[in-house]
Scaffold this active site. Structure first.
Site, PDB file in Angstrom:
ATOM      1  N   LYS A  71       0.818  -1.214   0.000  1.00 21.94           N
ATOM      2  CA  LYS A  71       0.000   0.000   0.000  1.00 21.94           C
ATOM      3  C   LYS A  71       0.846   1.255   0.000  1.00 21.94           C
ATOM      4  CE  LYS A  71      -2.304  -0.808   3.641  1.00 21.94           C
ATOM      5  NZ  LYS A  71      -1.566  -2.061   3.896  1.00 21.94           N
ATOM      6  N   ARG A  94       2.116   7.269   7.304  1.00 25.24           N
ATOM      7  CA  ARG A  94       2.546   7.080   8.691  1.00 25.24           C
ATOM      8  C   ARG A  94       4.066   6.968   8.796  1.00 25.24           C
ATOM      9  NH1 ARG A  94      -0.493   1.775  10.231  1.00 25.24           N
ATOM     10  NH2 ARG A  94      -0.102   1.398   8.008  1.00 25.24           N
ATOM     11  N   LYS A 105       8.600  -7.429   8.700  1.00 25.15           N
ATOM     12  CA  LYS A 105       8.126  -6.675   7.543  1.00 25.15           C
ATOM     13  C   LYS A 105       9.144  -5.685   6.992  1.00 25.15           C
ATOM     14  CE  LYS A 105       4.062  -5.246   6.789  1.00 25.15           C
ATOM     15  NZ  LYS A 105       2.758  -4.539   6.821  1.00 25.15           N
ATOM     16  N   ALA A 274      -2.974  -0.797  12.572  1.00 27.86           N
ATOM     17  CA  ALA A 274      -4.397  -0.881  12.229  1.00 27.86           C
ATOM     18  C   ALA A 274      -5.107  -2.075  12.843  1.00 27.86           C
ATOM     19  CB  ALA A 274      -4.560  -0.917  10.707  1.00 27.86           C
ATOM     20  N   PHE A 302      -3.182  -2.263   6.721  1.00 26.22           N
ATOM     21  CA  PHE A 302      -3.808  -3.543   6.413  1.00 26.22           C
ATOM     22  C   PHE A 302      -4.943  -3.355   5.393  1.00 26.22           C
ATOM     23  CE2 PHE A 302      -1.978  -4.520  10.734  1.00 26.22           C
ATOM     24  CZ  PHE A 302      -0.907  -5.231  10.220  1.00 26.22           C
ATOM     25  N   PHE A 382       3.972  -7.772  -9.668  1.00 24.82           N
ATOM     26  CA  PHE A 382       5.271  -8.384  -9.388  1.00 24.82           C
ATOM     27  C   PHE A 382       5.788  -9.019 -10.679  1.00 24.82           C
ATOM     28  CE2 PHE A 382       3.563  -7.750  -5.274  1.00 24.82           C
ATOM     29  CZ  PHE A 382       4.591  -7.803  -4.359  1.00 24.82           C
ATOM     30  N   TRP A 410       6.784   0.104  -8.261  1.00 28.03           N
ATOM     31  CA  TRP A 410       7.975  -0.459  -7.621  1.00 28.03           C
ATOM     32  C   TRP A 410       9.120  -0.546  -8.630  1.00 28.03           C
ATOM     33  CZ3 TRP A 410      11.229  -4.606  -8.311  1.00 28.03           C
ATOM     34  CH2 TRP A 410      12.083  -4.923  -7.234  1.00 28.03           C
TER      35      TRP A 410
END
Length: 557
Positions: A71, A94, A105, A274, A302, A382, A410
């Site tokens: 995200k 954030r 992560k 979250a 999330f 991807f 990406w």
């Protein structure tokens, strides 16, 4: 040769922060620089009269895999794409917690060619906001224990009913449950306590729902730290704590300005998780963005059942915000995972498995429409995704009347998000979004919970433990029943059972107990087992992070 996120970030040429501020019309005199490439933004830059006509885009996702669905990468990429098609856009996200950075992560600064910079600085301490939150939280804990020990407990606090723990910004399972005060009378009162992670602190939640410094002070004063022997709530202002706590937050309340790889503005502020809190950046940061840019892209943690729902029901109602569209990030690997494909086989082309996982995507589309908002599906691509697999998703979206775009931010940065940017621009200009919250704060607690569980999770029933029922009676008694609810549950399922993948039905959500965030302004029903202090995985990311004699960091992602 594939470069790591850190290598890409280091190879990127950063612009002085004054240039980034100028893009938003901010003078050099109005920023508070933290070095060459970061600055604090004073709250006086928020101007609600300038927010009229601005566009707010929420980025959420389908139910994620353990690695997350990108995200933040999609949010940053979309912002780059919008700027490439001539729109003055900023991303508002954030701040990273060190728990995920050193855990499983990794950081929260995006990835590939869709990152915010300086990546190392943002992921490691940043401007000290988390440290200020941690210190303010723990100051309250210290004052509470000192009151019982040194001030003869004049507030009549029952040590067995203290709910305020301490926090630290680290995954540390050994501190979840501890005993404090050991060593004799001079060391204080012996009692059970523990630590939560800083992102789970109510101080963090209060910061992100405050409108200014004095509002934060009031919210901190209303924090309930425990109960008396007569079951009356004890608040932070009774301990005379909120003044000093707010003083520690003087600079932390100001949002942070950084830049994307392509030199576009990024505002970063706050970092609640979250699954245990509201999961989005501060109201202050979002309003700052809307005061300064034409389009603001923001993400909620999330999926739509967690950060998305809480953003729309809590943050938007408290902040008076109205999103114009919602981007729903989906990945081929997550859809295959929801079809029951093992992690080791997710890279193998399997269009049938993608089709079998589509009910999860369909439910999240339905969730966005419950709020009368227009969803746009972004397929976060991807290299292992096949064209046949992507076609399965695009065909599904077309049948549902939902715009869909492949996002390759990406790999390609803003160029890879132009298709998504055009879809978002078209969606917000149609004026078809008419944001409507799911519930009214004045509804009974049970009605609010059951509305979310049935409409957003797809539950058949909600079941309350004896303890939860007793707590609801207490909340009604002390006047907290009109607060919104912020349900804590697993992120890995629409239900409260992480093993129920895809789109489960006929299940019962079990509310075993409540936490209360009276200062921040919400009640926390706890569904299933939720850890407010995570543990490190068997192979922590921290093991791969290193630094050389010249101060060059490696292994950060």
């Amino acid at each position: 040769m594939n470069l790591s996120d850190l290598e890409i970030a280091k190879a990127s040429k950063m612009r002085p922060i004054q240039e980034i501020a100028a893009k938003l019309g901010i003078s050099e005199e109005d920023i508070r620089p933290y070095g060459k490439y970061v600055a604090k933004l004073p709250l006086k830059l928020i101007d609600e009269s300038k927010m009229k006509g601005k566009k707010l885009i929420l980025v959420t996702a389908i139910t994620p895999t353990t690695a997350g669905e990108g995200k933040t990468t999609a949010s940053i990429g979309l912002t780059e794409g919008l700027n490439k098609i001539g729109i003055n856009a900023a991303v508002v996200i954030r701040e990273p917690s060190l728990g995920p950075v050193f855990g499983m992560k990794g950081g929260a600064a995006g990835g590939g060619y869709a990152q915010v910079l300086p990546m190392e600085y943002i992921n490691l301490h940043f401007t000290g906001d988390f440290a200020a939150i941690e210190k303010a939280h723990n100051l309250l804990a210290a004052l509470l224990d000192n009151h019982i020990h040194s001030q003869k407990n004049t507030l009549n606090i029952d040590p067995r009913k203290i709910t305020w723990k301490r926090v630290m910004d680290m995954n540390e399972r050994a501190l979840r449950d501890i005993v404090i005060g050991l060593g004799g009378p001079a060391q204080g009162v012996v009692r059970e306590s523990g630590f939560d992670i800083t992102a789970a602190s109510e101080v963090m939640a209060a910061l992100c729902l405050s409108k200014d410094l004095m509002d934060l002070k009031e919210k901190l004063g209303n924090i309930i730290v425990g109960y008396t022997f007569q079951d009356e709530p004890v608040r932070a202002h009774q301990l005379k704590a909120n003044g000093a706590m707010t003083a520690l937050m003087k600079h932390a309340i100001m949002p942070n300005l950084v830049q994307t790889i392509e030199g576009n503005p990024a505002i970063i502020h706050g970092g609640p998780f979250a699954n245990i809190a509201q999961g989005s950046n501060s109201i202050i940061a979002t309003k700052m963005g809307l005061s300064l840019a034409d389009y603001v892209v923001t993400e909620a943690g999330f999926a739509s059942d967690l950060g998305g729902e809480k953003f729309l029901d809590l943050k938007c109602q408290y902040g008076g915000l109205k999103p114009d569209a919602v981007v729903l990030v989906a990945t081929i690997r997550a859809l295959k995972s929801h079809a029951g494909i093992a992690s080791a086989n997710l890279k193998e082309p399997n269009p049938k498995a993608v089709a079998d996982g589509l009910p999860n995507l369909e439910k999240h589309i339905e969730n966005i429409r419950h709020f009368m908002l227009v969803p746009i599906v972004a397929i976060n691509k991807f290299s292992t995704d096949s064209e046949d697999e992507i076609t399965v998703v695009t065909d599904c979206c077309k049948k549902l009347g939902v715009e869909v775009a492949v996002c390759e931010a990406w790999e390609k940065g803003g160029e890879g998000a132009i298709e998504l940017a055009k879809a978002v621009k078209q969606a917000v200009n149609t004026g078809k979004s008419h944001f409507t919250p799911l519930y009214d704060f004045n509804w009974p607690i049970e009605q609010k919970i059951e509305t979310i569980a049935r409409k957003i999770y797809g539950a058949a029933e909600v079941e309350y433990s004896v303890k939860a029922k007793q707590q609801i009676k207490l909340f009604n008694k002390i006047g907290l029943d009109k607060l919104p609810v912020c349900i804590a549950k697993t992120q890995y399922s629409l239900s409260d059972d992480p093993l129920l993948i895809n789109r489960p039905s006929g299940f019962t959500v079990k509310i075993r107990e409540f936490d209360i965030a009276a200062g921040a302004g919400f009640i926390i029903p706890i569904a299933g087992t939720i850890m407010r202090m995570p543990g490190l995985p068997s192979k922590p990311a921290a093991e791969n992070i290193d630094i050389d004699a010249d101060g060059n960091i490696s292994g950060l992602f």
